[in-house]
Design an enzyme around this catalytic site. Structure first.
Site, PDB file in Angstrom:
ATOM      1  N   GLU A  94       0.808  -1.222   0.000  1.00  0.00           N
ATOM      2  CA  GLU A  94       0.000   0.000   0.000  1.00  0.00           C
ATOM      3  C   GLU A  94       0.840   1.270   0.000  1.00  0.00           C
ATOM      4  OE1 GLU A  94      -2.563  -3.304   1.128  1.00  0.00           O
ATOM      5  OE2 GLU A  94      -0.587  -2.638   1.863  1.00  0.00           O
ATOM      6  N   HIS A 163     -10.874  -5.448   8.328  1.00  0.00           N
ATOM      7  CA  HIS A 163     -11.736  -5.458   7.153  1.00  0.00           C
ATOM      8  C   HIS A 163     -12.990  -4.614   7.366  1.00  0.00           C
ATOM      9  CE1 HIS A 163      -9.248  -9.035   6.639  1.00  0.00           C
ATOM     10  NE2 HIS A 163      -9.533  -9.005   5.355  1.00  0.00           N
TER      11      HIS A 163
END
Length: 370
Positions: A94, A163
């Protein structure tokens, strides 16, 4: 369903601009039959396709966004339509994704990147805070960063920690970033188009549990309205929406909490109580005028958010409303938020998430007795 798009690739695997526009036009033709049931996922996908067709500098990349079309299929078909030079997969890194986007934005491109899941963005946090948010100020305005960081966020999908985080407060606290979070299908389209066209870096927070929500929408009409009547299409940034009118109290919500607030207002109406619902839409910039006008009218307010309550966006909203509406308030402002614990296991998330009953309990506690 959208038609299968066939394109002719150039030797480098890219798709010519003319071919890409033709592909987007073919998809638009299928959408031109008037209002149809459209999911938020489809609206976001179409917004990116239209933006890519309108501007060759727009490109999409991230983990699994190409061939797979993203974990939630939000980028489905973009690689096929525009080629692997404009929609492509990246390594699982990322910080590298954001760092590459910074370099591209500095050099005149408009990257739209996906973080896949909310907490997956944390490895890129240093890049976002130290470079994305500060580059414009650091260069005294000479360098702009027109980039969008798409973050699927919040809960309600039966996921687990990492998540289902509600990470909007981190970004809202960071000066130099704008923070958008749509709650409706039309807003998802309009706000993503606006974000992509903006010269500022934008954290685009997408409520995962609303990806499959539907509304009757004419996507081609939305496109014409955005690209034609409105010129550059600006219209939702810094403007909250009155999602439901009311007179007795104001429910202030954003993103995934807006449908819950509307459900609570509908339930309250059956009991004879009129609740107004305000959809914040853009957390940064924040629409003090619309929010304050509603609270001054009703005299009572409840702020609703899935995120933890401590040191949060909901805290900021309460502070701003109190500062502007103190003499109009008939009761202290209440909050209904996620609890200050890590996100729970799937079977427990219904206890954690704000629900209709918790909201109505807060409304009942707004000192209604004279």
């Amino acid at each position: 369903m959208s038609p299968t798009i066939t394109t002719s690739a150039e030797p480098n695997g890219n798709v010519s601009a003319a071919t890409a526009r033709a592909a987007a036009s073919a998809a638009a033709s299928a959408e031109a039959a008037g209002p149809q049931p459209v999911t938020m996922a489809k609206a976001l996908n179409t917004a990116m396709a239209h933006a890519m067709a309108a501007d060759d500098s727009v490109l999409v990349f991230g983990e699994d966004v190409g061939k797979l079309g993203g974990v939630f299929r939000i980028t489905d078909g973009l690689m096929a339509a525009f080629g692997e030079q404009r929609c492509f997969d990246t390594p699982l890194a990322e910080s590298g994704i954001v760092g590459m986007a910074v370099g591209m934005a500095i050099n005149g491109m408009r990257p739209v990147i996906e973080m896949q899941f909310d907490a997956f963005a944390y490895p890129a946090f240093e890049q976002i805070v130290s470079h994305v948010a500060k580059m414009h100020n650091r260069t005294k305005g000479r360098v702009k960063l027109p980039m969008v960081i798409r973050v699927p966020y919040a809960g309600g999908i039966g996921g687990v920690e990492h998540h289902c985080d509600s990470s909007e407060s981190y970004y809202a606290h960071t000066a130099g970033l704008k923070v958008y979070t749509p709650a409706t299908v039309p807003d998802a389209y309009r706000m993503l188009r606006e974000a992509i066209d903006s010269d500022d870096p934008i954290m685009f927070m997408e409520p995962k549990k609303l990806y499959w929500s539907k509304d009757l929408v004419d996507l081609e009409l939305l496109r014409e309205d955005y690209e034609g009547k409105n010129g550059n299409g600006r219209g939702t940034e810094g403007r909250a929406a009155v999602a439901r009118s009311g007179t007795d109290a104001t429910l202030i919500a954003y993103g995934p909490s807006v449908p819950t607030a509307l459900a609570a207002a509908a339930a309250a109406a059956e009991e004879g109580r009129s609740l107004e619902v305000i959809d914040i839409r853009t957390i940064v910039p924040f629409d003090d005028e619309t929010v304050a006008a509603s609270v001054r009218k009703t005299g009572r307010a409840v702020v609703i958010a899935e995120a933890h309550g401590f040191a949060s966006v909901s805290s900021e909203i309460v502070a701003r409303v109190q500062e502007r509406c103190f003499h109009y308030l008939a009761a202290p402002i209440r909050r209904v938020t996620g609890f200050d614990v890590p996100y729970p296991a799937p079977k427990l998330e219904h206890y954690y998430l704000p629900g209709v009953d918790r909201i109505l309990d807060a409304v009942d506690d707004l000192q209604w007795e004279d």
